[in-house]
Design an enzyme around this catalytic site. Structure first.
Site, PDB file in Angstrom:
ATOM      1  N   HIS A  90       3.135  -1.886  -6.910  1.00 22.43           N
ATOM      2  CA  HIS A  90       3.779  -2.788  -5.963  1.00 22.43           C
ATOM      3  C   HIS A  90       3.343  -4.215  -6.248  1.00 22.43           C
ATOM      4  O   HIS A  90       2.180  -4.578  -6.060  1.00 22.43           O
ATOM      5  CB  HIS A  90       3.406  -2.376  -4.537  1.00 22.43           C
ATOM      6  CG  HIS A  90       4.157  -3.118  -3.479  1.00 22.43           C
ATOM      7  ND1 HIS A  90       5.206  -3.967  -3.758  1.00 22.43           N
ATOM      8  CD2 HIS A  90       4.011  -3.145  -2.122  1.00 22.43           C
ATOM      9  CE1 HIS A  90       5.667  -4.470  -2.633  1.00 22.43           C
ATOM     10  NE2 HIS A  90       4.958  -3.984  -1.622  1.00 22.43           N
ATOM     11  N   LYS A 135       8.682   1.469  -8.702  1.00 18.99           N
ATOM     12  CA  LYS A 135       7.265   1.195  -8.451  1.00 18.99           C
ATOM     13  C   LYS A 135       6.345   2.292  -9.003  1.00 18.99           C
ATOM     14  O   LYS A 135       5.135   2.079  -9.089  1.00 18.99           O
ATOM     15  CB  LYS A 135       7.027   1.002  -6.954  1.00 18.99           C
ATOM     16  CG  LYS A 135       7.591  -0.311  -6.405  1.00 18.99           C
ATOM     17  CD  LYS A 135       7.224  -0.512  -4.948  1.00 18.99           C
ATOM     18  CE  LYS A 135       7.671  -1.867  -4.435  1.00 18.99           C
ATOM     19  NZ  LYS A 135       9.123  -1.972  -4.247  1.00 18.99           N
ATOM     20  N   HIS A 190      13.070   0.004  -2.158  1.00 17.13           N
ATOM     21  CA  HIS A 190      11.786  -0.666  -1.981  1.00 17.13           C
ATOM     22  C   HIS A 190      10.637   0.333  -2.114  1.00 17.13           C
ATOM     23  O   HIS A 190       9.541  -0.057  -2.533  1.00 17.13           O
ATOM     24  CB  HIS A 190      11.731  -1.325  -0.597  1.00 17.13           C
ATOM     25  CG  HIS A 190      10.424  -1.983  -0.295  1.00 17.13           C
ATOM     26  ND1 HIS A 190       9.997  -3.134  -0.931  1.00 17.13           N
ATOM     27  CD2 HIS A 190       9.424  -1.644   0.574  1.00 17.13           C
ATOM     28  CE1 HIS A 190       8.810  -3.484  -0.475  1.00 17.13           C
ATOM     29  NE2 HIS A 190       8.430  -2.599   0.440  1.00 17.13           N
ATOM     30  N   PHE A 227       5.726  -6.720   5.339  1.00 19.99           N
ATOM     31  CA  PHE A 227       4.933  -6.693   6.564  1.00 19.99           C
ATOM     32  C   PHE A 227       5.505  -7.709   7.563  1.00 19.99           C
ATOM     33  O   PHE A 227       6.026  -8.757   7.182  1.00 19.99           O
ATOM     34  CB  PHE A 227       3.479  -7.052   6.265  1.00 19.99           C
ATOM     35  CG  PHE A 227       2.674  -5.929   5.667  1.00 19.99           C
ATOM     36  CD1 PHE A 227       3.213  -4.674   5.471  1.00 19.99           C
ATOM     37  CD2 PHE A 227       1.351  -6.131   5.290  1.00 19.99           C
ATOM     38  CE1 PHE A 227       2.469  -3.638   4.925  1.00 19.99           C
ATOM     39  CE2 PHE A 227       0.586  -5.111   4.739  1.00 19.99           C
ATOM     40  CZ  PHE A 227       1.143  -3.870   4.559  1.00 19.99           C
ATOM     41  N   GLU A 251      13.172   4.748   4.519  1.00 26.07           N
ATOM     42  CA  GLU A 251      14.186   4.144   3.649  1.00 26.07           C
ATOM     43  C   GLU A 251      15.178   5.185   3.147  1.00 26.07           C
ATOM     44  O   GLU A 251      16.387   4.928   3.080  1.00 26.07           O
ATOM     45  CB  GLU A 251      13.532   3.422   2.475  1.00 26.07           C
ATOM     46  CG  GLU A 251      14.548   2.664   1.616  1.00 26.07           C
ATOM     47  CD  GLU A 251      13.915   1.882   0.493  1.00 26.07           C
ATOM     48  OE1 GLU A 251      14.633   1.091  -0.157  1.00 26.07           O
ATOM     49  OE2 GLU A 251      12.701   2.054   0.244  1.00 26.07           O
ATOM     50  N   CYS A 306       6.220  -8.840   1.152  1.00 26.03           N
ATOM     51  CA  CYS A 306       6.804  -8.100   0.033  1.00 26.03           C
ATOM     52  C   CYS A 306       8.307  -8.297  -0.110  1.00 26.03           C
ATOM     53  O   CYS A 306       8.915  -7.768  -1.032  1.00 26.03           O
ATOM     54  CB  CYS A 306       6.483  -6.613   0.180  1.00 26.03           C
ATOM     55  SG  CYS A 306       4.716  -6.316   0.371  1.00 26.03           S
TER      56      CYS A 306
END
Length: 468
Positions: free
Chosen positions: A395, A390, A356, A455, A367, A215
Site C-alpha cells: 500500500h 496491492k 482499493h 482514513f 469494497e 490514501c
C-alpha cells in the site's frame, strides 16, 4: 462653491451611484465549454521498479515488490546502533514494499534525485521529481513559450510527508542542539513542496495544487487536475501522488492502529493478500505515480500520444469513523456511482476495476460488496474483471491512487487486466462468477475504474475510457 459644500455634493452623488449599482443584478457567469481531458504521459517509481515499463512488466507477470524490513530501513541515522536495533525489535510488522535503489536499469538513482545541492528535497519529493521527469518525457511536453508555461499546472499530493525528518528534529531537542536544525527542515516536510519543486524546475505557472487526503490523495490530485482543465484553468496538468513513509515512527503508528500485517514477517512475498481469507492487514509501501493530463484538442493539435480519456471523477465521504468504512459500503458505492454517472456510461460498460483493497479484513469485504451492489449481474456473471494490485506493490499510501490509476490506464492501453497476488483462499463473499483475477488476463478493455479510499472516510473513483 466652498470646498466643504463641494465635498458634500461629490459624496452625495457617489452614494447615489453606489445605491444604483447595488440595485442592479449581475447576470450568470460565462458558460464554461465542456473540455475533454486525456492522458498523454505516464511516470512511476514503485516497489516493483523505477519506471513505467519495468513496473508494468513485473506486475502483469506476477512479481512482488515486498521484502523483509531491516533496521537500516527505519531511517534512524541520528540514533546509535543500540537504539535502532531496540526500535526494530519492538515493531510487530517487519515487512515493507520499498523502492529498489541503485544505478542499474529499473532502480531509483538516489545520487541523481536526492543527493543534489538542493538539500530541501526529501525522499517523497525526489520520487515525485523522478516520476514527473519520466511522464513529461513520455508526453514530450517541455514548453519554452511563456503563454504555454502559464497554461501548464501541477497537482501532486502526498499522504504524510517526511516523518523521518521530524524524528531527527525531535532528537535534536532531546540532545539540546536545536540551533543546528537545518534551515531546510520546513521545506522538506511540507507536502505541497513536491508540486512546488516540479513547477520551479520546469517553469510551470498554472495552478499549483497539492491534495492531502490520506490514501485517496493520488486519485483526488488527478481528479482535481482534470476539473482544472475542464474549467479552463489550464490546458495541461502534471498530476499524481507521492509518499515515502517507511520509517520507524510511521510503521509504529500504523501498528498501533492494528492496520499492518504481522503474520507474514518470515514470508514477505505472501504478506499482502487482498481478498484472501488469511489477510490480516496491509504492507506499508512507498513510491510515486504521475500522469500528464491534457485538453483533448490541445493534445491532438500537437500530435501527442493519447493513452486514455478521463471521463468520470466521483467523490464521497463515509461520515462514520476515523479509519473504518461503514459496513454498508455506502461511501464506496457513492464514489463509484458518481464516477460512472459523470462519464455518461452504464455500469455494464465498465470492463475492469482496479480496487482499493489493501488486504485488511473489513475494508476488502466492504469494497467487494459495494462492487457487487453497483455492477450486479455484470459483476456476478464474470463479465467484469477486477483485481487489487496491492498484492504486488503493498500500500503506497498517498501515492497509491495515482499509481493504481496508471495501472487502470495501462490496462486499457495494453489490453491486459493485472492479477491479484496471494489469493489462495478467497473470502466467502466470492464465488465462481464473482472472483478477483488470480492471473493477468488479456482482454479488450475500453473502460476502467480505479478506486481509492482513505482514513477519515474520504473516497475517490476515477473512470478512464479508451482514447477518443
Amino acid at each position: 462653491m466652498a470646498p466643504t459644500s463641494l465635498f458634500r455634493l461629490i459624496r452625495s452623488r457617489f452614494q447615489i451611484n453606489r445605491l444604483s449599482s447595488a440595485s442592479e443584478k449581475f447576470g450568470p457567469p460565462p458558460i464554461v465549454p465542456q473540455r475533454r481531458v486525456v492522458v498523454t504521459g505516464l511516470g512511476m517509481v514503485t516497489p516493483l521498479g523505477c519506471g513505467v515499463e519495468t513496473t508494468w512488466k513485473r506486475l502483469v507477470q506476477g512479481d512482488c515488490g515486498i521484502r523483509a524490513l531491516s533496521p537500516e530501513d527505519l531511517k534512524m541515522d541520528g540514533f546509535d546502533k543500540e537504539m535502532q536495533v531496540h526500535t526494530f525489535d519492538q515493531l510487530p510488522s517487519k515487512v515493507a514494499a520499498a523502492v529498489p535503489c541503485g544505478t542499474k536499469p529499473g532502480e531509483f538513482n538516489e545520487d541523481l534525485w536526492l543527493n543534489s545541492k538542493d538539500r530541501s528535497i526529501a525522499r517523497f519529493i525526489g520520487y515525485a521529481m523522478c516520476s514527473t521527469d519520466e511522464a513529461l518525457k513520455d508526453a514530450n511536453w517541455f514548453p519554452a513559450e511563456q503563454d504555454k508555461r502559464e497554461r501548464t499546472g501541477v497537482s501532486i499530493g502526498g499522504g504524510i510527508g517526511s516523518i523521518s525528518d521530524i524524528v531527527d528534529a525531535a532528537q535534536m531537542i532531546c540532545e539540546k542542539r536545536l540551533r543546528r536544525l537545518s534551515p531546510f527542515f520546513v521545506p522538506r516536510i511540507l507536502i505541497n513542496m513536491a508540486a512546488g519543486h516540479v513547477s520551479m524546475k520546469y517553469g510551470f505557472q498554472g495552478p499549483n495544487h497539492a491534495a492531502v487526503t490520506a490514501c485517496a490523495t493520488g486519485a483526488h490530485s488527478i481528479g482535481d487536475a482534470t476539473r482544472m482543465i475542464q474549467f479552463g484553468d489550464a490546458d495541461v496538468m502534471v498530476a499524481g501522488g507521492t509518499d515515502s513513509s517507511i520509517d520507524a515512527l510511521s510503521i509504529a503508528g500504523f501498528c498501533r492502529l492494528r492496520a499492518l500485517t504481522t503474520k507474514y514477517n518470515s514470508s514477505p512475498h505472501e504478506a499482502s493478500r487482498p481478498f484472501d481469507c488469511d489477510r490480516d492487514g496491509f504492507v506499508i509501501g512507498e513510491g510515486s505515480g504521475v500522469m500528464v493530463l491534457e485538453e483533448l484538442e490541445h493534445a491532438q493539435k500537437r500530435g501527442a500520444k493519447i493513452y486514455a480519456e478521463i471521463r468520470g471523477y466521483g467523490m464521497s465521504g463515509d461520515a462514520y469513523h476515523i479509519t473504518q468504512p461503514h459496513t454498508d459500503g455506502k461511501g464506496a458505492i457513492l464514489a463509484m456511482t458518481r464516477a460512472v454517472k459523470q462519464s455518461g456510461l452504464h455500469p455494464d460498460q465498465v470492463d475492469y476495476v482496479n480496487t482499493h483493497a489493501t488486504s485488511t479484513p473489513l475494508g476488502d469485504m466492504i469494497e467487494a460488496n459495494a462492487i457487487k451492489s453497483i455492477f450486479s449481474n455484470h459483476a456476478t456473471s464474470s463479465a467484469l474483471a477486477f483485481s487489487s494490485t496491492k498484492g504486488a506493490t503493498g500500500h503506497l499510501l498517498g501515492a497509491a491512487g495515482a499509481v493504481e490509476a496508471i495501472f487502470a490506464v495501462l490496462a486499457i492501453y495494453q489490453g491486459i487486466a493485472p492479477l491479484t497476488l496471494n489469493l489462495n483462499h478467497p473470502d466467502p463473499i466470492f464465488h465462481d462468477g464473482f472472483m478477483p483475477l488470480v492471473s493477468s488476463k488479456e482482454m479488450p478493455i475500453r473502460t476502467a475504474l480505479s478506486n481509492s479510499f482513505g482514513f477519515g472516510g474520504t473516497n475517490a473513483s476515477l473512470l478512464f475510457t479508451a482514447a477518443p
